[in-house]
Design an enzyme around this catalytic site. Structure first.
Site, PDB file in Angstrom:
ATOM      1  N   TYR A   1     -12.138  11.211   2.218  1.00 19.87           N
ATOM      2  CA  TYR A   1     -12.703  10.201   1.316  1.00 19.87           C
ATOM      3  C   TYR A   1     -13.036   8.887   2.018  1.00 19.87           C
ATOM      4  CZ  TYR A   1     -12.310  13.684  -2.145  1.00 19.87           C
ATOM      5  OH  TYR A   1     -12.514  14.857  -2.823  1.00 19.87           O
TER       6      TYR A   1
ATOM      7  N   HIS B   1       0.821  -1.214   0.000  1.00 20.62           N
ATOM      8  CA  HIS B   1       0.000   0.000   0.000  1.00 20.62           C
ATOM      9  C   HIS B   1       0.857   1.268   0.000  1.00 20.62           C
ATOM     10  CE1 HIS B   1      -3.892  -2.107   1.626  1.00 20.62           C
ATOM     11  NE2 HIS B   1      -3.303  -2.783   0.643  1.00 20.62           N
TER      12      HIS B   1
ATOM     13  N   GLU C   1     -12.273   2.379  -5.965  1.00 17.06           N
ATOM     14  CA  GLU C   1     -12.937   3.674  -6.131  1.00 17.06           C
ATOM     15  C   GLU C   1     -12.255   4.570  -7.147  1.00 17.06           C
ATOM     16  OE1 GLU C   1     -14.519   4.275  -1.498  1.00 17.06           O
ATOM     17  OE2 GLU C   1     -13.212   5.772  -2.432  1.00 17.06           O
TER      18      GLU C   1
END
Length: 380
Positions: free
Chosen positions: A262, A160, A252
């Site tokens: 978000y 990530h 997304e």
């Protein structure tokens, strides 16, 4: 607040487009012919093999730069030759880490500068870092490399990293940063975990950033992101768009705006890999809705917004590479709304890691494998 596209009409249209464009190809000596909603296209393998390539950028005169996650930067010359570029920073080449994005500066023709993102090793941990350097005249070495950003804090995980770079017209840089597997930190604006950041080309903080005077948060532009591995600028408006991995579902598309949240990991359209619910559901006041989401996930990668140069009917549409289904997702766009999806090249070339528009309007993509390739798609 933008709404997710979940209506039955949109879903039906997306399914029709996707089924109509399942990869059925014919091959000849000049590449494969594939069917799309815009007619037949030709797909040619231009360069390879590469070992897990991550990004491609275009240089004047037809040359290109390609990164390999293991730490190699290749200079592809216009005559087909390729040169290994020396002077690349050392990387933490584990898990999803390594040498990641590469972007030629808008003024490359005069500055010869390129931006690199990578996972930087630090005291047994790693962090996303961004450097700028000059490609020498011979094209085989980076000179005067300066690190202009380091994610804080460094983490012990190897996934990530986010890491896409987009240079705005004014020269400022947007950089996407993943949550490093530390999801709750994405909601804390006093770090760079799970953020989109905005910095100047020299690494300083623009004065109009939302928290420009707040220590630890000055670079941050938006927050609550999981792992945005794609970023692109709208060629008409200059607006930034991103695509990020969800967990089990919930990939997304967002248009990050200054200071906005978000939602990750409080709201999501996916679930944990165990099947358990994430956070509080799909909506919460003060948290932004995605412009589009996928469930099940497609494992999105690089993205671009198309100029319409060779396919006028695709002008303004978003193109996203997909690792899971080995395809390019074309999202039909009406301003900030996504109205339909077409799935192109499904299963034909392997996991697609990056998608870019070339200077001539062709669509280029990289396949992520030990024998990965650089491909070009043009009208047939």
């Amino acid at each position: 607040m933008r709404k997710s596209i979940t209506t039955a009409l949109t879903t039906s249209l997306a399914v029709l487009l996707a089924s109509a464009c399942t990869a059925e190809s014919t091959s000849n000596q000049n590449g494969d012919i594939q069917q799309t909603s815009a007619g037949k296209v030709r797909v040619e393998r231009i360069a390879g093999p590469f070992s897990h390539p991550w990004a491609v950028t275009f240089l004047p005169g037809g040359a290109k730069l390609v990164t390999e996650r293991g730490g190699t930067l290749w200079h592809l010359l216009s005559d087909g030759a390729r040169i290994k570029v020396m002077g690349v920073p050392g990387v933490h080449a584990r898990g999803q880490g390594g040498l990641l994005d590469v972007v030629a500066a808008r003024n490359f023709s005069t500055s010869r500068e390129v931006f690199l993102s990578y996972s930087e090793p630090v005291n047994g941990k790693s962090r996303t870092a961004v450097a700028v350097a000059r490609l020498d005249e011979q094209g085989d070495r980076l000179e005067n490399l300066r690190v202009i950003f380091r994610q804080a804090p460094a983490e012990s995980t190897s996934h990530h990293y986010g890491s896409r770079i987009a240079e705005a017209e004014d020269g400022n840089l947007w950089i996407t940063l993943g949550d490093r597997g530390k999801a709750n930190k994405a909601q804390n604006i006093n770090n760079n975990i799970g953020k989109v950041i905005r910095i100047a080309r020299d690494g300083t903080t623009p004065g109009d950033n939302p928290w420009s005077n707040k220590p630890g948060a000055a670079e941050n532009w938006s927050y609550g992101h999981r792992n945005p591995q794609g970023a692109a600028l709208d060629p008409q408006t200059g607006a930034l768009w991103t695509v990020e991995h969800g967990a089990k579902g919930g990939d997304e598309i967002n248009r990050p705006e200054a200071g906005k949240n978000y939602g990750w990991p409080i709201i999501s359209y996916g679930t944990h890999y165990t099947g358990l619910k994430i956070g509080e559901g799909t909506h919460k006041p003060g948290m932004q809705q995605p412009a589009h989401y996928w469930d099940p996930s497609i494992a999105p990668s690089g993205m671009m917004i198309y100029s319409g140069r060779l396919w006028p009917e695709w002008k303004g549409d978003i193109f996203v590479g997909a690792l899971k289904y080995q395809l390019i997702s074309r999202l039909k766009r009406d301003n900030d709304s996504i109205t339909a999806e077409e799935r192109i090249l499904k299963g034909a070339y392997g996991r697609i890691r990056d998608v870019r528009e070339g200077p001539e309007g062709a669509i280029w993509f990289l396949t992520d494998a030990g024998d990965g390739g650089l491909y070009r798609m043009t009208p047939e």
